[in-house]
Design a protein around this motif. Structure first.
Motif, PDB file in Angstrom:
ATOM      1  N   MET A  88      -0.381  -8.608 -14.928  1.00  0.00           N
ATOM      2  CA  MET A  88      -0.613  -8.509 -16.363  1.00  0.00           C
ATOM      3  C   MET A  88      -0.963  -7.052 -16.655  1.00  0.00           C
ATOM      4  O   MET A  88      -1.930  -6.515 -16.099  1.00  0.00           O
ATOM      5  N   ARG A  89      -0.148  -6.415 -17.475  1.00  0.00           N
ATOM      6  CA  ARG A  89      -0.306  -4.984 -17.755  1.00  0.00           C
ATOM      7  C   ARG A  89      -0.280  -4.161 -16.466  1.00  0.00           C
ATOM      8  O   ARG A  89      -0.993  -3.179 -16.307  1.00  0.00           O
ATOM      9  N   GLY A  90       0.534  -4.602 -15.495  1.00  0.00           N
ATOM     10  CA  GLY A  90       0.684  -3.889 -14.235  1.00  0.00           C
ATOM     11  C   GLY A  90      -0.375  -4.181 -13.199  1.00  0.00           C
ATOM     12  O   GLY A  90      -0.306  -3.658 -12.082  1.00  0.00           O
ATOM     13  N   MET A  91      -1.361  -5.017 -13.525  1.00  0.00           N
ATOM     14  CA  MET A  91      -2.450  -5.324 -12.593  1.00  0.00           C
ATOM     15  C   MET A  91      -2.275  -6.712 -12.007  1.00  0.00           C
ATOM     16  O   MET A  91      -1.891  -7.655 -12.713  1.00  0.00           O
ATOM     17  N   GLY A  92      -2.548  -6.850 -10.698  1.00  0.00           N
ATOM     18  CA  GLY A  92      -2.455  -8.143 -10.025  1.00  0.00           C
ATOM     19  C   GLY A  92      -3.174  -8.116  -8.694  1.00  0.00           C
ATOM     20  O   GLY A  92      -3.850  -7.140  -8.350  1.00  0.00           O
ATOM     21  N   SER A  93      -3.012  -9.180  -7.924  1.00  0.00           N
ATOM     22  CA  SER A  93      -3.710  -9.310  -6.641  1.00  0.00           C
ATOM     23  C   SER A  93      -2.843  -8.978  -5.447  1.00  0.00           C
ATOM     24  O   SER A  93      -3.291  -9.093  -4.310  1.00  0.00           O
ATOM     25  N   GLY A  94      -1.591  -8.606  -5.681  1.00  0.00           N
ATOM     26  CA  GLY A  94      -0.708  -8.313  -4.555  1.00  0.00           C
ATOM     27  C   GLY A  94      -0.082  -9.568  -3.988  1.00  0.00           C
ATOM     28  O   GLY A  94      -0.287 -10.677  -4.475  1.00  0.00           O
TER      29      GLY A  94
END
Length: 203
Positions: A88-94
């Motif tokens: 989300m907006r380029g952020m995640g947990s990998g």
């Protein structure tokens, strides 16, 4: 791939639904969500929320989050070998299937912590709410990038009877699917809804 499928919808029986006076107009004027754990208009919520109603999901033949992500800005779900990559907006947990996700998912208020659970199809949904940005206060500390909340359609006490039978045929892979939804309020203090879906894939 499912995102390339095109469905030919065949209505097998007419949908019956009687709304209270003014209800249809109210639904056109505003979208009511529960992103803040209470019912309010999406226009009054001080956060970035996008809500997709069940009618639009049906019209677009969307029954999983992977297909929905292609229509939502700043939200993506990518298929990995062992897990999904949710951002989300380029952020995640990998891409580690043991991690709980920074973009948390809830189905009717039940927490779904693993990324593979985003592959689970859904149907007869009332709406899907996509919340961008940290949601730790309302959805828990893991929701650092955002949250996804899927709400199933329900019938409340006092609702009129409704019934819907639909059939779908997918021309590219020759798959088919049928859906039955029946709901209403047999007595003033009880609302009931039954939703059944069955089909087969030709791929």
């Amino acid at each position: 791939m499912k995102s390339t499928k095109r469905f030919t919808r065949i209505m097998l029986a007419a949908a019956v639904a009687v709304a209270l006076p003014g209800t249809a107009m109210a639904q056109l004027e505003e979208v009511v969500v529960t992103a803040t754990k209470r019912t309010e208009s999406v226009m009054d919520i001080p956060m970035s929320v996008q809500a997709i109603c069940g009618e639009r999901l049906d019209a677009m033949a969307i029954d999983e989050l992977g297909d929905l992500a292609t229509t939502i800005p700043n939200f993506s779900i990518g298929d990995g070998v062992t897990t999904n990559l949710i951002t989300m907006r380029g952020m995640g947990s990998g891409e580690d299937r043991s991690f709980e996700q920074s973009v948390s998912m809830f189905v009717d208020g039940i927490y779904m912590p693993r990324s593979r659970q985003t592959r689970t199809p859904f149907f007869d949904a009332d709406r899907v709410e996509i919340l961008r940005g940290p949601q730790a206060v309302l959805f828990g500390l893991n929701s650092t990038a955002g949250a996804i909340s899927i709400h199933s359609a329900v019938n409340n006490p006092g609702d009129e009877f409704e019934a819907r039978i639909t059939g779908e045929y997918e021309t590219e892979f020759e798959g088919s699917k049928g859906t039955l939804v029946v709901g209403g309020s047999p007595i003033d203090s009880l609302g009931l809804r039954l939703a059944i879906e069955d089909g087969e894939s030709g791929d």
